[in-house]
Design a protein around this motif. Structure first.
Motif, short mmCIF file in Angstrom:
data_model
loop_
_atom_site.label_atom_id
_atom_site.label_comp_id
_atom_site.label_asym_id
_atom_site.label_seq_id
_atom_site.Cartn_x
_atom_site.Cartn_y
_atom_site.Cartn_z
N ASP A 10 -2.25 -2.60 -9.25
CA ASP A 10 -2.97 -1.80 -10.23
C ASP A 10 -2.29 -0.44 -10.37
OD1 ASP A 10 -5.89 -0.59 -8.35
OD2 ASP A 10 -3.76 -0.17 -8.16
N ARG A 11 -2.90 0.45 -11.18
CA ARG A 11 -2.18 1.67 -11.54
C ARG A 11 -2.00 2.64 -10.39
NH1 ARG A 11 -6.55 4.98 -14.27
NH2 ARG A 11 -4.92 5.71 -15.65
N VAL A 12 -2.76 2.48 -9.28
CA VAL A 12 -2.56 3.40 -8.16
C VAL A 12 -1.71 2.77 -7.05
CG1 VAL A 12 -4.67 4.69 -8.60
CG2 VAL A 12 -4.73 2.75 -7.06
N GLY A 13 -1.28 1.54 -7.23
CA GLY A 13 -0.39 0.94 -6.24
C GLY A 13 -1.07 -0.06 -5.31
N THR A 14 -2.36 -0.29 -5.49
CA THR A 14 -3.04 -1.29 -4.66
C THR A 14 -2.53 -2.67 -5.07
OG1 THR A 14 -5.00 0.06 -4.95
CG2 THR A 14 -5.30 -2.06 -3.86
N CYS A 15 -2.19 -3.49 -4.06
CA CYS A 15 -1.78 -4.85 -4.41
C CYS A 15 -3.06 -5.64 -4.63
CB CYS A 15 -0.95 -5.46 -3.30
SG CYS A 15 -0.41 -7.13 -3.72
N SER A 78 -2.24 0.01 -19.42
CA SER A 78 -3.25 0.52 -18.50
C SER A 78 -2.72 0.62 -17.07
CB SER A 78 -4.49 -0.37 -18.52
OG SER A 78 -4.10 -1.72 -18.34
N GLY A 79 -1.41 0.38 -16.89
CA GLY A 79 -0.83 0.59 -15.57
C GLY A 79 -0.85 -0.61 -14.65
N LEU A 80 -1.28 -1.76 -15.12
CA LEU A 80 -1.25 -2.96 -14.27
C LEU A 80 0.15 -3.53 -14.25
CD1 LEU A 80 -4.49 -3.41 -14.78
CD2 LEU A 80 -3.87 -5.65 -14.11
N LEU A 118 -12.82 -3.51 -10.13
CA LEU A 118 -11.43 -3.53 -10.59
C LEU A 118 -10.42 -2.94 -9.62
CD1 LEU A 118 -11.71 -2.79 -14.40
CD2 LEU A 118 -11.55 -4.96 -13.23
N GLY A 119 -10.81 -2.03 -8.75
CA GLY A 119 -9.80 -1.40 -7.90
C GLY A 119 -9.55 -2.14 -6.60
N ASP A 120 -10.29 -3.22 -6.36
CA ASP A 120 -10.18 -3.92 -5.08
C ASP A 120 -9.33 -5.17 -5.20
OD1 ASP A 120 -13.68 -3.30 -4.36
OD2 ASP A 120 -11.88 -2.10 -3.95
N PRO A 121 -8.70 -5.58 -4.08
CA PRO A 121 -7.94 -6.82 -4.11
C PRO A 121 -8.83 -7.97 -4.59
CG PRO A 121 -7.55 -5.67 -2.06
CD PRO A 121 -8.60 -4.89 -2.78
N ILE A 122 -8.22 -8.88 -5.32
CA ILE A 122 -8.98 -9.94 -5.97
C ILE A 122 -9.35 -11.02 -4.96
CG2 ILE A 122 -8.77 -11.82 -7.65
CD1 ILE A 122 -6.97 -9.95 -9.26
N ALA B 174 -0.78 8.14 -10.04
CA ALA B 174 -0.55 8.75 -8.72
C ALA B 174 0.76 8.23 -8.16
CB ALA B 174 -1.70 8.38 -7.79
N LEU B 175 1.54 9.11 -7.56
CA LEU B 175 2.79 8.67 -6.96
C LEU B 175 2.49 7.88 -5.69
CD1 LEU B 175 4.98 11.88 -7.23
CD2 LEU B 175 5.16 9.80 -8.57
N PRO B 176 3.29 6.85 -5.41
CA PRO B 176 3.07 6.13 -4.15
C PRO B 176 3.33 7.07 -2.98
CG PRO B 176 4.68 5.00 -5.54
CD PRO B 176 4.38 6.31 -6.18
N VAL B 177 2.69 6.79 -1.87
CA VAL B 177 2.85 7.63 -0.69
C VAL B 177 4.32 7.68 -0.30
CG1 VAL B 177 2.27 7.80 1.75
CG2 VAL B 177 0.57 7.02 0.13
N GLY B 178 4.82 8.86 -0.10
CA GLY B 178 6.22 8.99 0.33
C GLY B 178 7.17 9.31 -0.81
#
Lengths: 146, 180
Positions: A10-15, A78-80, A118-122, B174-178
């Protein structure tokens, strides 16, 4: 033609999701580390190609090829971020396929489901089975997987 | 031999009247629960925000549109594609501010307010506030922070519904950590 594995960030990097169909070699690190590495690479490559580009970019990063495999990438507005690794024989890039995964599987079964945060792993079994079914039905998917 | 489909009925479509009545029932229930018009306006905006956050994915998936280059493209995408896709109406984009960061959406026939009359006791209610929330939520997911409010309301005597949208700032991932 083989499909090896699939990542969704997702857009913040969560897989949000990872699936593999035929992975013959592991990365030699914990899954969490691998996802961070993959996301970091995607972020860096996107930033790098935009800076280095001698002309105005339209789509940005599409895919990269090595002698043994090809990584296909598709990002929504949307960053996905959708990533698919296939063997290097696949011509062009599978962005349209990844877009179909987005619209027919992710949007239909995760976005439209109010119980899926939406922000949690599926964790939806429906998503897992639909994605598996879709990938196996792809013309690029090989019959001879492990 | 399969039975022929009842003419004109698409199983995925819901009657427009049902939609209007459902929305009206939601607003009526909110008024009972919260009693204050201001509070209900806030709730409608919050509900709209939650809808918008998911609606944008459906919109992107179906329209196949990629990132807009500027705010004007964004306003066209909202009016001509977004509203058309989800409400079946095409508002007109107008009243641009000189700096190009604020515009109006003018809706002539708003399906939400069919058959609705606002009683005098609820004159502060922004009945269509959910639309403002939807726009705010949807645009936030595509990296734009905006505010949106109702300028003209047919339930308060105006001839059209007018929504105003103002661009506040661009949001970055947001930038990834690091990473620096």
């Amino acid at each position: 033609m083989v499909v090896y594995n699939f990542y969704l960030f997702d857009r913040v990097g969560t897989c949000l999701y990872y699936a593999e169909w035929c992975r013959r070699k592991k990365a030699g690190m914990a899954n969490v580390e691998e996802y961070k590495l993959m996301y970091g690479m995607l972020f860096s490559i996107k930033s790098f190609i935009t800076r280095i580009s001698p002309v105005d970019l339209k789509d940005g990063f599409l895919c990269y090829s090595t002698s043994k495999y090809k990584l296909h990438f598709y990002e929504t507005a949307s960053g996905l971020k959708f990533v698919l690794n296939t063997d290097s024989g696949v011509p062009g890039n599978l962005r349209d396929t990844l877009h179909q995964i987005y619209s027919q599987i992710y949007v239909e079964h995760i976005v439209k489901n109010p119980m899926c945060s939406l922000g949690d792993p599926i964790s939806s079994e429906l998503f897992k089975s639909k994605l598996d079914e879709f990938v196996r039905a792809l013309p690029v998917f090989s019959a001879k997987t492990s | 031999m399969s039975r022929p489909n009842v003419k004109g009925l698409d199983p995925k479509k819901v009657s427009g009247e049902l939609f209007t009545l459902t929305y009206g029932a939601i607003v009526a229930q909110l008024l009972k629960d919260y009693e204050s018009d201001e509070e209900v306006n806030k709730q409608l905006d919050r509900m709209g925000y939650n809808i918008g956050v998911r609606l944008i994915e459906d919109f992107l998936a179906r329209s196949g549109i990629s990132r807009c280059n500027d705010f004007r493209e964004t306003s066209d995408a909202i009016a001509k594609i977004g509203f058309k896709m989800f409400l079946g109406i095409t508002p007109s984009v107008s009243n641009w501010s000189p700096a190009g960061d604020e515009f109006s959406l003018q809706i002539e026939s708003n399906p939400l307010v069919d058959f609705v009359e606002l009683p005098d006791s609820h004159s502060n209610l922004s009945y269509c506030n959910i639309l403002c929330g939807v726009i705010r939520g949807a645009l936030e997911m595509v990296h734009m922070e905006v505010t949106s409010w109702i300028v003209q309301d047919v339930l308060k005597g105006d001839s059209i519904t007018e929504l105003r949208v103002r661009f506040i700032r661009r949001l970055e991932d947001a930038l990834p950590v690091g990473e620096d």
